[in-house]
Design a protein around this motif. Structure first.
Motif, mmCIF file in Angstrom:
data_model
loop_
_atom_site.group_PDB
_atom_site.id
_atom_site.type_symbol
_atom_site.label_atom_id
_atom_site.label_comp_id
_atom_site.label_asym_id
_atom_site.label_seq_id
_atom_site.Cartn_x
_atom_site.Cartn_y
_atom_site.Cartn_z
ATOM 1 N N ILE A 68 -14.037 -6.705 -1.153
ATOM 2 C CA ILE A 68 -12.749 -6.452 -1.794
ATOM 3 C C ILE A 68 -12.105 -7.794 -2.167
ATOM 4 N N HIS A 97 -13.444 -2.153 -7.255
ATOM 5 C CA HIS A 97 -12.732 -0.873 -7.365
ATOM 6 C C HIS A 97 -13.652 0.278 -7.772
ATOM 7 N N ARG A 153 -2.800 10.300 -4.049
ATOM 8 C CA ARG A 153 -3.610 9.083 -4.201
ATOM 9 C C ARG A 153 -5.026 9.257 -3.652
ATOM 10 N N CYS A 199 -13.167 -1.037 -2.422
ATOM 11 C CA CYS A 199 -11.892 -0.306 -2.282
ATOM 12 C C CYS A 199 -12.127 1.156 -1.905
ATOM 13 N N HIS A 244 -1.833 -6.351 -4.664
ATOM 14 C CA HIS A 244 -1.977 -6.875 -3.302
ATOM 15 C C HIS A 244 -2.451 -8.320 -3.249
ATOM 16 N N CYS A 268 -9.650 4.054 -0.679
ATOM 17 C CA CYS A 268 -8.242 3.667 -0.812
ATOM 18 C C CYS A 268 -7.689 4.027 -2.184
ATOM 19 N N ASN A 321 -2.933 0.781 2.627
ATOM 20 C CA ASN A 321 -1.527 0.425 2.431
ATOM 21 C C ASN A 321 -0.704 1.419 1.609
ATOM 22 N N HIS A 380 -9.243 -9.265 -2.367
ATOM 23 C CA HIS A 380 -8.272 -10.018 -1.555
ATOM 24 C C HIS A 380 -8.902 -10.571 -0.279
HETATM 25 FE FE1 SF4 Z 1 -8.443 -1.979 -3.397
HETATM 26 FE FE2 SF4 Z 1 -6.893 -0.363 -2.017
HETATM 27 FE FE3 SF4 Z 1 -6.537 -2.946 -1.850
HETATM 28 FE FE4 SF4 Z 1 -5.876 -1.666 -4.117
HETATM 29 S S1 SF4 Z 1 -4.941 -1.414 -2.120
HETATM 30 S S2 SF4 Z 1 -7.006 -3.610 -3.920
HETATM 31 S S3 SF4 Z 1 -7.484 -0.087 -4.170
HETATM 32 S S4 SF4 Z 1 -8.336 -1.819 -1.190
#
Ligand code: SF4
Ligand code: MIC
Length: 653
Positions: free
Chosen positions: A99, A65, A384, A357, A121, A360, A378, A101
């Motif tokens: 990232i 992040h 934001r 990230c 997420h 985002c 997303n 995930h």
């Molecule tokens: Fe990172 Fe964006 Fe996913 Fe949140 S939504 S984990 S800030 S890439």
């Protein structure tokens, strides 16, 4: 009676309670993940609990992040996280590795396991058949310590996929179709489970795009079966031996079933300022675009970025568009580089961003004033991106790439000049785990390194005997955690609660922190009044922790979202719901509020149909509030939150 996949996994992990939709259960957590923006506080709390070593099967700490690192703060956090990981037996994923995930799906996801992550997420893991949930950092800390996760047994909605997607339509359009149908509120306590013949037409990364954005509907998680395609993906990741088959029983009983015909799905976008504001791209065709950003945990797989590279091959980014591309992982970036696709992106004029990230979360690449920004991510909440007036549209990688070339919204189904790339998953991914640091067998001698920005986690007082205070702020509906606790340029204060809390509600009412701190210092309690769906979005526990620090003792809302509700209990803030929605209109900001014998009435609420009376002294009226809490939730509130509660359990033991 046949079982759904969700019921099978939960049954196998059930520690307490009965698997009946709506009842409280406790489940065993196999794997945990944290990221740096929530992780520092999670590990500070883990340390404060006095646990000697992570007890679950696998704990991974990702840095993804805060990688922009303006000033020393983030680098200090990274160093702290690396040393804590070594000491307590946690795998550390270095900045640059990608990232959380995306990387977790590639390297660690296992069908049938439970995963708890300090990021909303985390359900991305549902694409590989994991029961993966987002939670506050302190819940993840407890799970790392071997404790169970307390949750509401979910309802299961079956989403049957028929047929196959057309060329130029992809997984993002499927989840936007789901969002169009279900919206961003009213889905608390639900699991989306996908089934039907269309499932076999989607690869694991496509499925993960779909489960990732289930988070925007507010569901507990989303799940795909684990089938031959899952096996192929795991084989390509060199982990075939970890594959198991996982299917719902043929006679599985669902709370609801809906069908989506994939061949009818059209290219869609989520228009400003909500992921649930779905419009077809055809309707916006020709609208000028200023910025295009491709990446995030939703759409940054090898398939997605190679598709973009092939679309951009031989083309050039429109002069008035700025195109940024952030590959989801180092694995993806490396493969694009080795196979020549990175060169195509660079030749087209893309700005190559770090595998993180980044844009985002709004900590760089903020668009210009009033700019139209198309993103494959997303969330498009107001502000934001770091630019309050920007207009954020969420789209598929295909739609993003075309907009970058033509400079306007372009319906991918109308594309005549460029052949659809139709990218297949590679037989093997380019595996390189050298950016993980695995912990030593024994870490007790490791020194934990703390920088000056890293404070102790603040400690709350037990619940007061009476609530005497003020409606310090009144907000409207769909207040997201980005409204409550902004990220972006404020992110670097995540480890420093006294500073970070001066930004609570910054986008809504920048004077709130000063007002709240003043009444706290006079010994009064602050109360937040909110309408429907309070606390949507991120899992960030700072949206509860910082209000707690400012002396907030209760939130009174028409409805509250799942993860945020849990975070409120964890920090000793009472989440009340109006018994009569109309009462929201009867309380005003600055009203003097009173609940005499608060501790007592919370403990005995069940004897009064779970109703607690609030006295609005300014209006001279009594307002009934719902306090339908479990025994454990009451204990959390009385202790002043989970940290105090855990410590008191340890003392007793
Ligand atoms: Fe990172 Fe964006 Fe996913 Fe949140 S939504 S984990 S800030 S890439
Ligand atoms: C987000 O997408 O909002 C975040 C940043 O990933 C958050 C976590 C955080 O606030 O650190 C999330 O989704 O939980």
């Amino acid at each position: 009676m046949g079982k759904s996949i969700a019921q099978k996994i939960l049954q196998e992990h059930l520690i307490e309670g009965e698997l009946k939709a709506g009842s409280q259960i406790a489940v065993r957590i196999d794997q945990t993940l944290t990221q740096d923006a929530t992780g520092t506080m999670a590990y500070l709390q883990f340390e404060a609990m006095g646990i000697e070593r992570a007890q679950n099967e696998l704990a991974v700490s990702y840095i993804d992040h805060n990688t922009v690192q303006v000033g020393f703060e983030n680098a200090d956090d990274h160093r702290y996280l690396q040393s804590v990981a070594q000491k307590y037996g946690i795998v550390f994923s270095r900045p640059g590795n990608g990232i959380c995930h995306q990387v977790h799906l590639e390297r660690f996801g296992i069908p049938g396991k439970t995963l708890l992550g300090s990021d909303s997420h985390t359900p991305t893991g549902g694409g590989i058949g994991m029961f993966a949930m987002g939670a506050g950092g302190i819940d993840v800390a407890v799970a790392m310590g071997g404790g169970p996760f307390y949750m509401t047994a979910p309802k299961v909605v079956n989403i049957q996929l028929q047929s196959e997607l057309r060329p130029w339509v992809s997984a993002k359009d499927v989840i936007l179709t789901v969002l169009k149908q279900f919206g961003t509120k009213g889905n608390v306590g639900t699991v989306f489970e996908y089934s039907g013949p269309g499932v076999a037409s989607l690869d694991v990364p496509d499925r993960a795009t779909i489960t990732n954005m289930g988070a925007e509907c507010g569901v507990t998680t989303s799940l795909f079966p684990s089938d031959e395609r899952t096996r192929t993906f795991m084989k390509a990741q060199g982990r075939e031996e970890q594959w198991i088959e996982l299917q719902a029983d043929a006679d599985a009983v669902y709370d609801k079933t809906i069908t989506i015909d994939l061949s009818q799905v059209e290219p869609l976008t989520a228009a400003p300022h909500s992921p649930g504001n779905i419009v077809s791209i055809a309707e916006l065709s020709g609208k000028p675009v200023d910025q295009v950003l491709i990446g995030s945990c939703t759409n940054s797989s090898y398939r997605d970025l190679r598709t973009v590279a092939e679309i951009l091959d031989g083309q050039h980014v429109c002069p008035h568009v700025s195109l940024g591309i952030a590959p989801g992982s180092r694995e993806v970036l490396n493969m694009l580089a080795k196979e020549g696709y990175l060169a195509k992106l660079i030749a087209a004029g893309a700005r190559i961003l770090e595998s993180a990230c980044g844009f985002c979360i709004g900590n760089h690449m903020s668009p210009g004033t009033d700019a139209v920004s198309l993103r494959t991510s997303n969330r498009n909440f107001e502000g934001r991106s770091g630019t309050p007036s920007a207009q954020l549209y969420l789209v598929s990688p295909e739609a993003a790439a075309l907009a970058a070339i033509y400079g306007v919204f372009t319906d991918p189904l109308d594309e005549k000049n460029i052949a659809y790339p139709n990218v297949q998953m590679p037989a093997s991914f380019d595996i390189d785990d050298s950016m993980f640091i695995f912990p030593p067998e024994e870490g007790s001698g490791v020194e934990v390194l703390r920088g000056p920005n890293i404070g102790e986690p603040p400690v709350n007082d037990p619940l007061p005997s009476d609530l005497i205070g003020t409606a310090t702020i009144k907000v409207g509906e769909k207040i997201t955690t980005d409204h409550i606790m902004p990220a972006g340029s404020r992110l670097k204060y995540r480890s420093n609660v006294p500073v970070y809390s001066t930004f609570v509600f910054e986008p809504v009412d920048p004077l709130f922190p000063a007002r709240a701190a003043a009444s706290r210092d006079q010994g009064l309690h602050n109360v937040i009044i909110a309408n429907d769906s309070y606390g949507q979005g991120s899992s960030r526990e700072h949206a509860a922790l910082c209000p707690m620090y400012l002396g907030v003792k209760a939130v009174i809302a028409t409805s509250i979202e799942r993860i945020h509700m849990a975070n409120l209990f964890n920090f000793g803030i009472i989440p009340f719901v109006f018994a009569d929605k109309a009462d929201y209109d009867r309380i005003d900001q600055d009203d003097k509020l009173l609940i005499p014998d608060l501790r007592e009435v919370i403990q005995t609420a069940a004897e009064h149909d779970h109703i607690v009376m609030l006295r609005d002294e300014t209006k001279g009226i009594d307002i009934p509030l719902i306090a339908d809490f479990t025994e454990r939730q009451i204990a959390l509130l009385l202790s002043g939150g989970l940290l105090n509660y855990t410590r008191s359990l340890q003392e007793k033991a």
